[in-house]
Design a protein around this motif. Structure first.
Motif, PDB file in Angstrom:
ATOM      1  N   LEU A 156       0.857  -1.163   0.000  1.00  0.00           N
ATOM      2  CA  LEU A 156       0.000   0.000   0.000  1.00  0.00           C
ATOM      3  C   LEU A 156       0.905   1.227   0.000  1.00  0.00           C
ATOM      4  CD1 LEU A 156      -2.791   1.336   0.243  1.00  0.00           C
ATOM      5  CD2 LEU A 156      -2.569   1.093   2.715  1.00  0.00           C
ATOM      6  N   VAL A 157       0.815   2.030  -1.021  1.00  0.00           N
ATOM      7  CA  VAL A 157       1.661   3.203  -1.131  1.00  0.00           C
ATOM      8  C   VAL A 157       0.837   4.420  -0.725  1.00  0.00           C
ATOM      9  CG1 VAL A 157       3.057   4.617  -2.668  1.00  0.00           C
ATOM     10  CG2 VAL A 157       2.974   2.134  -2.984  1.00  0.00           C
ATOM     11  N   LEU A 158       1.329   5.140   0.265  1.00  0.00           N
ATOM     12  CA  LEU A 158       0.654   6.327   0.764  1.00  0.00           C
ATOM     13  C   LEU A 158       1.538   7.546   0.567  1.00  0.00           C
ATOM     14  CD1 LEU A 158      -0.499   4.839   4.185  1.00  0.00           C
ATOM     15  CD2 LEU A 158      -1.896   5.154   2.150  1.00  0.00           C
ATOM     16  N   GLU A 159       0.932   8.693   0.729  1.00  0.00           N
ATOM     17  CA  GLU A 159       1.732   9.906   0.685  1.00  0.00           C
ATOM     18  C   GLU A 159       2.630   9.962   1.912  1.00  0.00           C
ATOM     19  OE1 GLU A 159      -1.091  13.153   0.812  1.00  0.00           O
ATOM     20  OE2 GLU A 159      -2.189  12.169   2.396  1.00  0.00           O
ATOM     21  N   ARG A 160       3.728  10.675   1.809  1.00  0.00           N
ATOM     22  CA  ARG A 160       4.632  10.828   2.954  1.00  0.00           C
ATOM     23  C   ARG A 160       3.982  11.826   3.914  1.00  0.00           C
ATOM     24  NH1 ARG A 160       9.945   9.600   3.480  1.00  0.00           N
ATOM     25  NH2 ARG A 160      10.966  10.576   5.251  1.00  0.00           N
ATOM     26  N   LEU A 161       3.773  11.382   5.147  1.00  0.00           N
ATOM     27  CA  LEU A 161       3.078  12.212   6.124  1.00  0.00           C
ATOM     28  C   LEU A 161       4.056  12.848   7.086  1.00  0.00           C
ATOM     29  CD1 LEU A 161       0.072   9.845   6.810  1.00  0.00           C
ATOM     30  CD2 LEU A 161       0.119  11.869   5.365  1.00  0.00           C
ATOM     31  N   GLY A 162       3.562  13.832   7.807  1.00  0.00           N
ATOM     32  CA  GLY A 162       4.398  14.574   8.731  1.00  0.00           C
ATOM     33  C   GLY A 162       4.317  14.034  10.148  1.00  0.00           C
TER      34      GLY A 162
END
Length: 145
Positions: free
Chosen positions: A33-39
């Protein structure tokens, strides 16, 4: 009898399998599962009045679809990327600044939107109030008190 060009279900599923799975006798599958890079997580010990409504909106959005997160924790609410390319939320008419992660305990519920929203809202209030006061409230702390 099949028409020319038709394939049966078994042939179709083999066409969709990754090459590594077919090379491993169709027994090994890898899911990614590829997600956006989060903070970062929500800060501790600072006023959160401006942040609280935004976090509640996210859980409200999920409750509209009958999704109960079931693992509402400080570590599961992360800042959205600084440069956002995400869509504007149709209900709130802005891009959400926070993301909820860790859906392994989540479930689709038959409870009403208002029931799910009030349940998640009460957890969120407890967690966010604790963060504002300088401590992390974990669900197991709250349930056993």
């Amino acid at each position: 009898m099949r028409e020319e060009g038709e394939i049966n279900e078994t042939e179709s599923s083999k066409q969709l399998m990754p090459k590594c799975a077919t090379a491993c006798n169709d027994k090994t599958f890898i899911s990614v599962l590829v997600l956006e890079r989060l903070g970062d997580v929500i800060p501790i010990g600072v006023p959160l009045e401006a942040l609280k409504p935004h976090v509640h909106e996210i859980y409200s959005d999920m409750s509209q679809f009958g999704i109960e997160h079931m693992d509402i924790r400080w570590r599961n609410i992360l800042a959205a990327p600084a440069v956002q390319q995400s869509a504007v939320c149709p209900d709130h008419r802005h891009m959400h600044r926070w993301r909820v992660v860790d859906f392994d305990l989540s479930r689709k519920s038959n409870h009403s939107h208002s029931h799910i929203e009030s349940t998640s809202g009460s957890w969120l209030r407890t967690i966010l109030d604790g963060l504002e006061e300088g401590y992390v409230v974990e669900p197991w702390d709250w349930m056993h008190s």
